[in-house]
Design an enzyme around this catalytic site. Structure first.
Site, PDB file in Angstrom:
ATOM      1  N   ASP A   1       0.817  -1.229   0.000  1.00 22.09           N
ATOM      2  CA  ASP A   1       0.000   0.000   0.000  1.00 22.09           C
ATOM      3  C   ASP A   1       0.846   1.272   0.000  1.00 22.09           C
ATOM      4  O   ASP A   1       0.444   2.296   0.544  1.00 22.09           O
ATOM      5  CB  ASP A   1      -0.954   0.051   1.217  1.00 22.09           C
ATOM      6  CG  ASP A   1      -1.804  -1.184   1.316  1.00 22.09           C
ATOM      7  OD1 ASP A   1      -2.330  -1.604   0.285  1.00 22.09           O
ATOM      8  OD2 ASP A   1      -1.939  -1.730   2.433  1.00 22.09           O
TER       9      ASP A   1
ATOM     10  N   HIS B   1      -4.218  -1.967  -6.030  1.00 25.04           N
ATOM     11  CA  HIS B   1      -3.631  -0.677  -6.364  1.00 25.04           C
ATOM     12  C   HIS B   1      -4.776   0.271  -6.640  1.00 25.04           C
ATOM     13  O   HIS B   1      -5.683  -0.064  -7.383  1.00 25.04           O
ATOM     14  CB  HIS B   1      -2.877  -0.749  -7.691  1.00 25.04           C
ATOM     15  CG  HIS B   1      -1.636  -1.549  -7.630  1.00 25.04           C
ATOM     16  ND1 HIS B   1      -0.726  -1.454  -6.621  1.00 25.04           N
ATOM     17  CD2 HIS B   1      -1.128  -2.441  -8.500  1.00 25.04           C
ATOM     18  CE1 HIS B   1       0.286  -2.257  -6.871  1.00 25.04           C
ATOM     19  NE2 HIS B   1       0.062  -2.881  -7.999  1.00 25.04           N
TER      20      HIS B   1
ATOM     21  N   GLY C   1       0.145  13.986  -3.941  1.00 24.47           N
ATOM     22  CA  GLY C   1      -1.301  13.847  -4.121  1.00 24.47           C
ATOM     23  C   GLY C   1      -1.558  12.601  -4.948  1.00 24.47           C
ATOM     24  O   GLY C   1      -0.649  12.082  -5.599  1.00 24.47           O
TER      25      GLY C   1
HETATM   26  P1  GDP Z   1      -0.455   0.353  -3.801  1.00 30.84           P
HETATM   27  O1  GDP Z   1      -1.096  -0.962  -3.627  1.00 30.84           O
HETATM   28  O2  GDP Z   1       0.981   0.341  -3.407  1.00 30.84           O
HETATM   29  O3  GDP Z   1      -0.666   0.932  -5.165  1.00 30.84           O
HETATM   30  O4  GDP Z   1      -1.122   1.362  -2.790  1.00 30.84           O
HETATM   31  P2  GDP Z   1      -2.679   1.687  -2.537  1.00 30.84           P
HETATM   32  O5  GDP Z   1      -3.351   1.919  -3.807  1.00 30.84           O
HETATM   33  O6  GDP Z   1      -3.274   0.738  -1.582  1.00 30.84           O
HETATM   34  O7  GDP Z   1      -2.501   3.006  -1.685  1.00 30.84           O
HETATM   35  C1  GDP Z   1      -2.180   4.172  -2.209  1.00 30.84           C
HETATM   36  C2  GDP Z   1      -3.338   5.134  -1.928  1.00 30.84           C
HETATM   37  O8  GDP Z   1      -2.831   6.402  -1.733  1.00 30.84           O
HETATM   38  C3  GDP Z   1      -4.291   5.261  -3.092  1.00 30.84           C
HETATM   39  O9  GDP Z   1      -5.577   5.576  -2.637  1.00 30.84           O
HETATM   40  C4  GDP Z   1      -3.712   6.414  -3.895  1.00 30.84           C
HETATM   41  O10 GDP Z   1      -4.644   7.094  -4.691  1.00 30.84           O
HETATM   42  C5  GDP Z   1      -3.217   7.281  -2.769  1.00 30.84           C
HETATM   43  N1  GDP Z   1      -2.026   8.041  -3.065  1.00 30.84           N
HETATM   44  C6  GDP Z   1      -0.946   7.646  -3.772  1.00 30.84           C
HETATM   45  N2  GDP Z   1      -0.002   8.599  -3.754  1.00 30.84           N
HETATM   46  C7  GDP Z   1      -0.510   9.611  -2.996  1.00 30.84           C
HETATM   47  C8  GDP Z   1       0.006  10.872  -2.576  1.00 30.84           C
HETATM   48  O11 GDP Z   1       1.135  11.258  -2.854  1.00 30.84           O
HETATM   49  N3  GDP Z   1      -0.804  11.626  -1.766  1.00 30.84           N
HETATM   50  C9  GDP Z   1      -2.050  11.239  -1.390  1.00 30.84           C
HETATM   51  N4  GDP Z   1      -2.765  12.039  -0.603  1.00 30.84           N
HETATM   52  N5  GDP Z   1      -2.556  10.057  -1.776  1.00 30.84           N
HETATM   53  C10 GDP Z   1      -1.791   9.262  -2.564  1.00 30.84           C
END
Ligand code: GDP
Length: 424
Positions: A13, A41, A415
């Site tokens: 995550d 993701h 973001g």
């Molecule tokens: P992954 O499995 O590693 O892709 O991670 P997840 O999708 O579970 O978690 C990432 C979450 O954080 C998602 O809801 C993204 O849209 C959000 N996200 C990713 N990068 C950023 C960031 O830089 N800032 C914010 N506020 N949210 C982010």
């Protein structure tokens, strides 16, 4: 162009999906090489918001070929449902932009049942499985008791193979767990409802990748979860059942001869962890609740609240080393903007000593976090696009983390949107 991998450095995550979505523009092929639909993701782009579980994140880019390699836990039912949902939002998925390895083993409906039954048996000793059948699937794979996706092209053999596996599985389901046995009718239904649907996408992805590699095409390898969940190097037994490390990517993709030159390790600006197991830097109470809300830390697959804490530099340095990361993407820096002082876990205290080497899993329960505080910046940084435009305290935070990990931070994400990124 060189081949790259985007991998998680922590417990999963970290925001890998948004990094792959951003960088796929530079690659011809995106490959998922391990894991199954047990994590998600989240990708936000001009088409909308998507929670991808098995589909590679390059699926949104026109001209990018997406591959599900032999290392993945291929669940035809959930894959088809996910494809239908994504296609329903106007994204085109055809055998030209999605290729499934004929050597990928199929995750059977009984793997999900067994996951659920075993978690129920364990009661308060449960692992916090997402009940997607991943652990039973991988144990069967290494017992050679799975069918390969390519067997769908050999219906006679497939039928006999499935019958044998079902006989064996029914013994376990009925005598160990007292559950209902499977029938041939039920498997036929599964074959026609889901397997037949994904069949047109199945091919020899190893051959495809070899040819693409020889033609100089660039490949991006995409992993699920992170270093600390790796079956061999993670927090055993609270790991996943596959290898989440970049080193496994060529094997799990069907192309062991491919070399990966860039490994982009994704690190979150603070820590989160889903499920049970040791989590040394864990915060509790109101402090934790606020961070969870600011970061919207609820599971993409399950909606479960994630455990949260400050960035854990001991675990992160180890995670980056295990990934052999050549550069780091630091995500969600914007989430920390509300804090006056930013806590970081710089060391662990273990048996009266201050340590900076990540301990053996069994010792983790006794490790205590050593917390230091850095200045906060207390302003909105989500519109910043150049490193030098960040407030000084935010730059200091990034540089502090970079020094502690010992690997250059080349991306800072501020973001969730594709463009909310600082490239250094
Ligand atoms: P992954 O499995 O590693 O892709 O991670 P997840 O999708 O579970 O978690 C990432 C979450 O954080 C998602 O809801 C993204 O849209 C959000 N996200 C990713 N990068 C950023 C960031 O830089 N800032 C914010 N506020 N949210 C982010």
């Amino acid at each position: 162009m060189a081949n790259s991998a985007i991998v998680g450095v922590n417990w999963g995550d970290e925001g890998k999906g948004r990094m792959v979505d951003l960088l796929t523009e530079n690659y011809d092929i995106v490959v998922r090489f391990q894991g199954g639909g047990n994590a998600g993701h989240t990708v936000i782009n001009d088409r909308g918001k998507f929670a991808l579980h098995l589909l590679p994140s390059g699926i949104f880019r026109e001209g990018v070929v997406n591959i599900l390699g032999n290392g993945v836990a291929l669940d035809p039912e959930n894959l088809w449902k996910e494809m239908t949902e994504v296609m329903g939002k106007g994204v085109s998925i055809t055998p030209d932009n999605l290729k499934i390895s004929s050597r990928a083993s199929l995750l059977m409906p009984w793997h999900r049942d067994l996951d659920e039954l075993e978690e129920r048996r364990l009661k308060d000793k449960k692992f916090g499985s997402t009940k997607q059948g991943i652990a039973p699937f991988y144990s069967d794979k290494y017992q050679k008791k799975t069918v390969l996706a390519g067997e769908l092209f050999y219906p006679e053999k497939l039928r006999a193979h499935l019958r044998d596996l079902m006989e064996w599985k029914n013994l376990i389901l009925t005598s160990v767990y007292g559950a209902e046995p499977y029938t041939e009718e039920r498997l036929d239904e599964w074959l026609s409802s889901y397997c037949e649907r994904i069949k047109p996408f199945i091919c020899d992805t190893g051959e495809y990748l070899k040819r693409a590699h020889d033609e100089g095409k660039s490949i991006l390898f995409e992993a699920q979860l992170g270093s600390l969940r790796d079956i061999d190097y993670g927090i055993h037994p609270f790991t996943t059942s596959s290898n989440t490390l970049a080193a496994y990517a060529p094997i799990g993709s069907g192309c062991p001869q491919v070399k990966i030159t860039n490994v982009i390790g994704v690190v979150k600006a603070y820590s989160t962890c889903v499920g049970e197991g040791p989590f040394v830097c864990e915060m509790e109470g109101e402090e934790a609740e606020r961070l969870r809300q600011e970061g919207a830390e609820y599971g993409a697959k399950t909606g479960r609240p994630r455990r949260v804490g400050p960035i854990d530099l001991v675990a992160t340095r180890y995670g980056a080393e295990m990934q052999a990361a050549t550069e780091i993407a630091l995500t969600k820096l914007d989430v920390l903007s509300y804090l006056d002082k930013i806590p970081v876990c710089s060391h662990y205290e273990l048996d009266g000593e201050i340590v900076d080497i990540f301990p053996f899993p069994a010792a983790l329960d006794d490790a205590k976090p050593v917390i230091e505080y850095l200045d906060g910046w207390k302003c909105d940084i989500s519109k910043v696009r150049r490193f030098e435009d960040l407030p000084e305290a935010a730059r200091e935070y990034v540089l502090y983390v970079q020094r502690a990990i010992g690997c250059p931070i080349t991306y800072v994400s501020v973001g969730p949107e594709r463009e909310s990124i600082i490239i250094r």
